[in-house]
Design a protein around this motif. Structure first.
Motif, PDB file in Angstrom:
ATOM      1  N   PRO A   1       0.800  -1.232   0.000  1.00  0.00           N
ATOM      2  CA  PRO A   1       0.000   0.000   0.000  1.00  0.00           C
ATOM      3  C   PRO A   1       0.828   1.275   0.000  1.00  0.00           C
ATOM      4  N   ASP A   2       1.992   1.273   0.664  1.00  0.00           N
ATOM      5  CA  ASP A   2       2.834   2.473   0.675  1.00  0.00           C
ATOM      6  C   ASP A   2       3.324   2.803  -0.732  1.00  0.00           C
ATOM      7  N   LYS A   3       3.694   1.791  -1.488  1.00  0.00           N
ATOM      8  CA  LYS A   3       4.159   2.025  -2.858  1.00  0.00           C
ATOM      9  C   LYS A   3       3.033   2.612  -3.704  1.00  0.00           C
ATOM     10  N   ILE A   4       1.826   2.061  -3.568  1.00  0.00           N
ATOM     11  CA  ILE A   4       0.695   2.558  -4.341  1.00  0.00           C
ATOM     12  C   ILE A   4       0.362   3.991  -3.927  1.00  0.00           C
ATOM     13  N   ARG A   5       0.425   4.269  -2.638  1.00  0.00           N
ATOM     14  CA  ARG A   5       0.166   5.624  -2.157  1.00  0.00           C
ATOM     15  C   ARG A   5       1.193   6.609  -2.717  1.00  0.00           C
ATOM     16  N   LYS A   6       2.452   6.184  -2.819  1.00  0.00           N
ATOM     17  CA  LYS A   6       3.488   7.060  -3.385  1.00  0.00           C
ATOM     18  C   LYS A   6       3.197   7.375  -4.848  1.00  0.00           C
ATOM     19  N   LEU A   7       2.642   6.385  -5.566  1.00  0.00           N
ATOM     20  CA  LEU A   7       2.275   6.639  -6.951  1.00  0.00           C
ATOM     21  C   LEU A   7       1.225   7.738  -7.054  1.00  0.00           C
ATOM     22  N   LEU A   8       0.320   7.774  -6.086  1.00  0.00           N
ATOM     23  CA  LEU A   8      -0.711   8.811  -6.075  1.00  0.00           C
ATOM     24  C   LEU A   8      -0.112  10.209  -6.012  1.00  0.00           C
ATOM     25  N   TYR A   9       1.061  10.317  -5.378  1.00  0.00           N
ATOM     26  CA  TYR A   9       1.675  11.628  -5.195  1.00  0.00           C
ATOM     27  C   TYR A   9       2.658  11.976  -6.302  1.00  0.00           C
ATOM     28  N   GLN A  10       2.656  11.215  -7.396  1.00  0.00           N
ATOM     29  CA  GLN A  10       3.555  11.523  -8.496  1.00  0.00           C
ATOM     30  C   GLN A  10       2.866  12.258  -9.631  1.00  0.00           C
ATOM     31  N   TYR A  11       1.546  12.374  -9.593  1.00  0.00           N
ATOM     32  CA  TYR A  11       0.870  13.090 -10.661  1.00  0.00           C
ATOM     33  C   TYR A  11       0.289  14.393 -10.098  1.00  0.00           C
ATOM     34  N   PRO A  12       0.064  15.396 -10.963  1.00  0.00           N
ATOM     35  CA  PRO A  12      -0.447  16.691 -10.477  1.00  0.00           C
ATOM     36  C   PRO A  12      -1.761  16.542  -9.726  1.00  0.00           C
ATOM     37  N   HIS A  13      -1.811  17.154  -8.566  1.00  0.00           N
ATOM     38  CA  HIS A  13      -2.995  17.107  -7.717  1.00  0.00           C
ATOM     39  C   HIS A  13      -3.772  18.410  -7.799  1.00  0.00           C
ATOM     40  N   GLU A  14      -5.090  18.266  -7.713  1.00  0.00           N
ATOM     41  CA  GLU A  14      -5.933  19.450  -7.548  1.00  0.00           C
ATOM     42  C   GLU A  14      -6.381  19.504  -6.095  1.00  0.00           C
ATOM     43  N   ILE A  15      -6.091  20.618  -5.442  1.00  0.00           N
ATOM     44  CA  ILE A  15      -6.374  20.776  -4.016  1.00  0.00           C
ATOM     45  C   ILE A  15      -7.240  22.012  -3.829  1.00  0.00           C
ATOM     46  N   GLN A  16      -8.215  21.894  -2.955  1.00  0.00           N
ATOM     47  CA  GLN A  16      -9.164  22.983  -2.703  1.00  0.00           C
ATOM     48  C   GLN A  16      -9.044  23.441  -1.259  1.00  0.00           C
ATOM     49  N   PHE A  17      -8.993  24.756  -1.058  1.00  0.00           N
ATOM     50  CA  PHE A  17      -9.068  25.270   0.317  1.00  0.00           C
ATOM     51  C   PHE A  17      -9.877  26.564   0.337  1.00  0.00           C
ATOM     52  N   LYS A  18     -10.449  26.844   1.509  1.00  0.00           N
ATOM     53  CA  LYS A  18     -11.293  28.023   1.684  1.00  0.00           C
ATOM     54  C   LYS A  18     -10.786  28.840   2.851  1.00  0.00           C
ATOM     55  N   THR A  19     -10.883  30.148   2.692  1.00  0.00           N
ATOM     56  CA  THR A  19     -10.490  31.046   3.777  1.00  0.00           C
ATOM     57  C   THR A  19     -11.085  32.423   3.522  1.00  0.00           C
ATOM     58  N   GLN A  20     -10.919  33.334   4.484  1.00  0.00           N
ATOM     59  CA  GLN A  20     -11.408  34.708   4.324  1.00  0.00           C
ATOM     60  C   GLN A  20     -10.644  35.395   3.191  1.00  0.00           C
TER      61      GLN A  20
END
Length: 314
Positions: A218-237
């Motif tokens: 699972p750690d290897k598969i999880r690392k693969l997830l972090y090798q492609y561009p991610h879209e991240i959403q955050f909210k603030t004032q």
């Protein structure tokens, strides 16, 4: 030792190629997660493993033998289909007995085994309820009980957690861990949700369009997830958003794009595409603390198995 060995197996239905030169190995005593989107070829692979169908080419061995039409192998396998193969007119206990006799017709002491299996999946108080009155989750637990009655050496489970409520899911996952740990049962469990198996399996195989695209712990598969561009959403004032994003864009190579959405007069949402998600999270937290700009909400829009498959096959 590999309990399941698939070598260059292909299976076609008419013009539809279900699996194509597919390879997989499942070691004895392991819990292997088998993950892929709907239509990826998981069910066909499982049917080949359980001897319900034969590949057009390539080879499949289970316990060192060809499983197709092999009664001896089938008696060593506990199989849970993704399909609803219960009889609506039968009770839970009757259903378990019917399915158990199909799996292992020669097994002695079947009634005691049925009672034990029904108890293990938490269906004792529903044992006399008819299948037609069961929820989807209860039906799943009934099918799992039937797969356990003959104390199999190998469990092959096709989407077994589908329809289970959180408590039922926890119970079944704990049961599978115990069977693997105490009884040394080898388990192959399929899902289209990677996160479902990360904390259960010690090895994961990813299938896409009938072919293996990745496998490992699972750690290897999880690392693969972090090798492609991610879209991240955050909210603030709004004012805090300026303080944070001005710092983010100054870091070379961290941001590919920024998109803002005005939620209210004072609240903004930012969607970021980053090729370095680990560093992004670190920098986001650092800037929020240093510039006294609290983040109201944070979420990843890319940590799913479909995004990973798109990345791996591109």
């Amino acid at each position: 030792m590999s309990i399941i060995k698939i070598d260059e197996a292909s299976k076609q239905y008419g013009e539809v190629v279900a699996i194509s030169r597919f390879n997989m190995s499942v070691k004895g005593g392991s819990i292997t997660g088998f993950v892929g989107p709907n239509g990826a070829g998981k069910t066909t692979t499982i049917r080949v493993i359980t001897g319900l169908t034969k590949p057009d080419s390539g080879s499949v061995s289970v316990f060192g033998e060809d499983p197709f039409d092999n009664v001896g192998i089938k008696e060593r396998i506990g199989y849970v289909s993704e399909h609803d193969d219960l009889y609506p007119w039968a009770t839970v206990r009757e259903s378990v007995k019917i399915l158990a006799r199909i799996s292992s017709p020669r097994r002695p002491g079947l009634d005691e085994s049925i009672d034990r299996a029904v108890k293990e999946v938490g269906m004792v108080k529903f044992a006399d309820r008819k299948v037609s009155a069961l929820s989807k989750g209860m039906k799943q637990r009934t099918k799992i009980a039937a797969a356990l009655t003959h104390e199999p050496s190998l469990l092959v489970l096709d989407e077994p957690l589908s329809g289970l409520d959180p408590l039922g899911r926890r119970r079944i996952m704990d049961l599978l861990r115990r069977l693997n740990r105490d009884d040394k049962v080898t388990i192959l469990i399929s899902s289209h949700v990677l996160e479902e198996l990360e904390h259960l399996a010690n090895r994961i195989t990813l299938i896409h369009r009938g072919q293996t695209v990745a496998e490992g712990d699972p750690d290897k598969i999880r690392k693969l997830l972090y090798q492609y561009p991610h879209e991240i959403q955050f909210k603030t004032q709004a004012e805090d958003m300026k303080r944070i994003t001005s710092g983010l864009v100054e870091i070379e190579g961290l941001i590919k794009s920024l998109t803002f959405v005005e939620l209210t007069d004072e609240l903004l949402e930012c969607r970021v595409v980053t090729p370095q998600p680990d560093q992004f999270y670190d920098e986001l937290v650092r800037l929020a603390v240093e510039r006294k700009a609290p983040i109201i909400h944070l979420d990843s829009l890319s940590e799913n198995v479909e995004s990973l498959f798109e990345f791996l096959v591109s």
